[in-house]
Design an enzyme around this catalytic site. Sequence first.
Site, PDB file in Angstrom:
ATOM      1  N   ASP A   1      -6.231   5.022   1.103  1.00 23.62           N
ATOM      2  CA  ASP A   1      -6.139   3.748   0.390  1.00 23.62           C
ATOM      3  C   ASP A   1      -7.290   2.841   0.814  1.00 23.62           C
ATOM      4  OD1 ASP A   1      -5.417   2.334   2.688  1.00 23.62           O
ATOM      5  OD2 ASP A   1      -3.288   2.291   2.220  1.00 23.62           O
TER       6      ASP A   1
ATOM      7  N   ALA B   1      -4.606 -12.659   0.729  1.00 27.17           N
ATOM      8  CA  ALA B   1      -5.204 -11.379   0.302  1.00 27.17           C
ATOM      9  C   ALA B   1      -6.031 -11.582  -0.984  1.00 27.17           C
ATOM     10  CB  ALA B   1      -4.120 -10.317   0.144  1.00 27.17           C
ATOM     11  N   GLU B   2      -5.823 -10.701  -1.986  1.00 25.55           N
ATOM     12  CA  GLU B   2      -6.601 -10.841  -3.224  1.00 25.55           C
ATOM     13  C   GLU B   2      -5.761 -11.530  -4.298  1.00 25.55           C
ATOM     14  OE1 GLU B   2      -4.468  -8.638  -2.928  1.00 25.55           O
ATOM     15  OE2 GLU B   2      -4.199  -7.439  -4.739  1.00 25.55           O
ATOM     16  N   GLN B   3      -4.698 -12.235  -3.868  1.00 28.43           N
ATOM     17  CA  GLN B   3      -3.728 -12.775  -4.824  1.00 28.43           C
ATOM     18  C   GLN B   3      -4.295 -13.873  -5.729  1.00 28.43           C
ATOM     19  OE1 GLN B   3      -0.663 -13.787  -2.016  1.00 28.43           O
ATOM     20  NE2 GLN B   3      -0.450 -11.648  -1.425  1.00 28.43           N
TER      21      GLN B   3
ATOM     22  N   GLU C   1       5.015  -4.778 -11.804  1.00 28.71           N
ATOM     23  CA  GLU C   1       6.461  -4.617 -12.027  1.00 28.71           C
ATOM     24  C   GLU C   1       6.952  -5.643 -13.056  1.00 28.71           C
ATOM     25  OE1 GLU C   1       7.104  -2.872  -7.511  1.00 28.71           O
ATOM     26  OE2 GLU C   1       7.793  -4.895  -7.940  1.00 28.71           O
TER      27      GLU C   1
ATOM     28  N   GLN D   1      13.773  -5.448  -5.769  1.00 27.39           N
ATOM     29  CA  GLN D   1      12.951  -6.140  -6.770  1.00 27.39           C
ATOM     30  C   GLN D   1      12.818  -5.421  -8.111  1.00 27.39           C
ATOM     31  OE1 GLN D   1       9.649  -8.576  -5.560  1.00 27.39           O
ATOM     32  NE2 GLN D   1       8.279  -7.493  -6.943  1.00 27.39           N
TER      33      GLN D   1
ATOM     34  N   HIS E   1       0.839  -1.207   0.000  1.00 29.89           N
ATOM     35  CA  HIS E   1       0.000   0.000   0.000  1.00 29.89           C
ATOM     36  C   HIS E   1       0.871   1.253   0.000  1.00 29.89           C
ATOM     37  CE1 HIS E   1      -2.219  -2.988   2.750  1.00 29.89           C
ATOM     38  NE2 HIS E   1      -2.393  -3.299   1.498  1.00 29.89           N
TER      39      HIS E   1
HETATM   40  N1  UDP Z   1       9.435  -5.799  -2.624  1.00 30.06           N
HETATM   41  C1  UDP Z   1      10.802  -5.564  -2.741  1.00 30.06           C
HETATM   42  N2  UDP Z   1      11.658  -6.489  -2.238  1.00 30.06           N
HETATM   43  C2  UDP Z   1      11.235  -7.633  -1.626  1.00 30.06           C
HETATM   44  C3  UDP Z   1       9.847  -7.872  -1.506  1.00 30.06           C
HETATM   45  C4  UDP Z   1       8.968  -6.932  -2.026  1.00 30.06           C
HETATM   46  O1  UDP Z   1      11.217  -4.545  -3.300  1.00 30.06           O
HETATM   47  O2  UDP Z   1      12.078  -8.427  -1.198  1.00 30.06           O
HETATM   48  C5  UDP Z   1       8.490  -4.788  -3.148  1.00 30.06           C
HETATM   49  C6  UDP Z   1       7.950  -5.188  -4.494  1.00 30.06           C
HETATM   50  O3  UDP Z   1       8.800  -4.711  -5.515  1.00 30.06           O
HETATM   51  C7  UDP Z   1       6.585  -4.541  -4.476  1.00 30.06           C
HETATM   52  C8  UDP Z   1       6.191  -4.514  -3.020  1.00 30.06           C
HETATM   53  O4  UDP Z   1       7.389  -4.675  -2.279  1.00 30.06           O
HETATM   54  O5  UDP Z   1       6.677  -3.212  -4.945  1.00 30.06           O
HETATM   55  C9  UDP Z   1       5.253  -5.642  -2.641  1.00 30.06           C
HETATM   56  O6  UDP Z   1       3.983  -5.343  -3.076  1.00 30.06           O
HETATM   57  P1  UDP Z   1       3.016  -6.456  -3.663  1.00 30.06           P
HETATM   58  O7  UDP Z   1       1.718  -5.788  -3.969  1.00 30.06           O
HETATM   59  O8  UDP Z   1       3.647  -7.157  -4.782  1.00 30.06           O
HETATM   60  O9  UDP Z   1       2.847  -7.527  -2.534  1.00 30.06           O
HETATM   61  P2  UDP Z   1       2.612  -7.456  -0.952  1.00 30.06           P
HETATM   62  O10 UDP Z   1       3.943  -7.384  -0.358  1.00 30.06           O
HETATM   63  O11 UDP Z   1       1.749  -6.275  -0.677  1.00 30.06           O
HETATM   64  O12 UDP Z   1       1.951  -8.761  -0.681  1.00 30.06           O
END
Ligand code: UDP
Length: 480
Positions: free
Chosen positions: A115, A389-391, A374, A351, A18
């Site tokens: 958000d 979540a919504e994955q 990404e 990432q 978020h």
């Molecule tokens: N991310 C990162 N390094 C990591 C893990 C996650 O930079 O080791 C970043 C990733 O690039 C993304 C965000 O954290 O921008 C994760 O958001 P996402 O919606 O994919 O998943 P969430 O973590 O919310 O489940």
Amino acid sequence: MEVSKPHAILLSSPGMGHLIPMLELGKRLVTLHSFEVTIFVVSSGTSPAESQTIQSSMSPKLCQVIELPPVDISSLVESKAKVVANLTVMMREIKPALRSAISTLKVPPTALIVDLFGTEALVIAHEFKIPKYVFIPTHAWFIAFSIYVPILDKVVKGEYVDQKEDFVIPGCRPARPEDVVEPMLDRTNQQYYEYLRMCKEFTMGDGILLNTWEELESSTLAALRDDKLFGDINRPPIYPVGPILRPNGSAGSRSHELFDWLDRQPSESVVYVSFGSGGTLSNEQMTELAWGLELSQRRFIWAVRQSTVRTGDGSFFITGKGGDDLSSNLPEGFLIRTQGLGVVVRDWAPQVDILSHPSVGGFLSHCGWNSALESVTNGVPMIAWPLYAEQRLNAALLTEELGVAVRSKILPSKGIVGREEINMTVRRIMADEEGHGIRARVKELKHKAEEALSEGGSSYHSLSQFTQNILMSMQKSPSP
Ligand code: UDP
């Protein structure tokens, strides 16, 4: 009458998924539309990556970022409450702090953007007599599904996951019972009621911003705007303004070793494996994944977060608290046998920089929407490994509607995906004919995303329309 510069207040709930898009939205409002932006961030209080991300995103400092300390909600959530209940209760309890912080700002606010977990704070906009918006950092199908949930709640008997038929959403792709969002898995849990409330509140603002773009989800967006299909549900204007992501090269500190290694690998030969900021695997699944990667003999980078190794409990708030001995959770000799073939990254991986490297050719992902975008914007095909979540919805969209991912036969959230299947799935994306088609499709979407963001593109236009509406509301009620 002279109208001063617009000042947008953004509110981000805890969690990198978020926080990152909210920071980027703020930056876009400043750089493209000359807004002044203050971002209030409710910190999880446990993730060092959050403050590092704020620091690296705000250099140069385009927006004022104010962290609101987490509040103690232990007496307000049921003992078996899950992530969504924790987040929504925290966002409810933060309201007094937010209200008083806004009232002390030197420049009065002209719009509030919250958000998806911050919808209860929309009332604060009334108090300051400013327009209010909800930024859903995910896709149009999610919002179509979510605003339809209050109707499903009335007609569906029993648990959603036990239904035999898919859920029909007007004019949109139906959702399978097994793909429903996490809070819908147990209708007796506190987080279901919180989610139901959120679904009703998403539409209570003056607009909804989405992290998608017209060309990616044209039919779903058309359905959402169609009174014949969604006429019974209040719908404010919808602004698809995405993809809103951190730019490549902005992931923070880079390990030279990792990027030197990547530089030496052939083009599109490396699979990147990551489950986002909160994804965890059981030890058994870790072992199968390690074997699957090794059997595939494809090059890989695996972001293994220590908590993933240690707890395996799916907790969103625990980060980086595991022990040091990584090898004890991986098959014996794995790290030695895969030396040269793969790299294991501990904790937080850079990432966006990894995915934008030309040697990376596949992404085994938990399908968080930021990660999915990404991948798409770097032209990298995915292996969908949804966890929570919504994955699961995201995975269905990515595989079946957009055609940019493959998935295993068994849902990773339901059972163990075995090493042979992992091996085959990696090959499907990295070597097989099927993979070539998917790669071509994802590259097409990458170009469409660039077009949408460029001047005159659909998302550029949508964000401009949104800012125009804020300017118009300022003209109607100029600040004293
Ligand atoms: N991310 C990162 N390094 C990591 C893990 C996650 O930079 O080791 C970043 C990733 O690039 C993304 C965000 O954290 O921008 C994760 O958001 P996402 O919606 O994919 O998943 P969430 O973590 O919310 O489940």
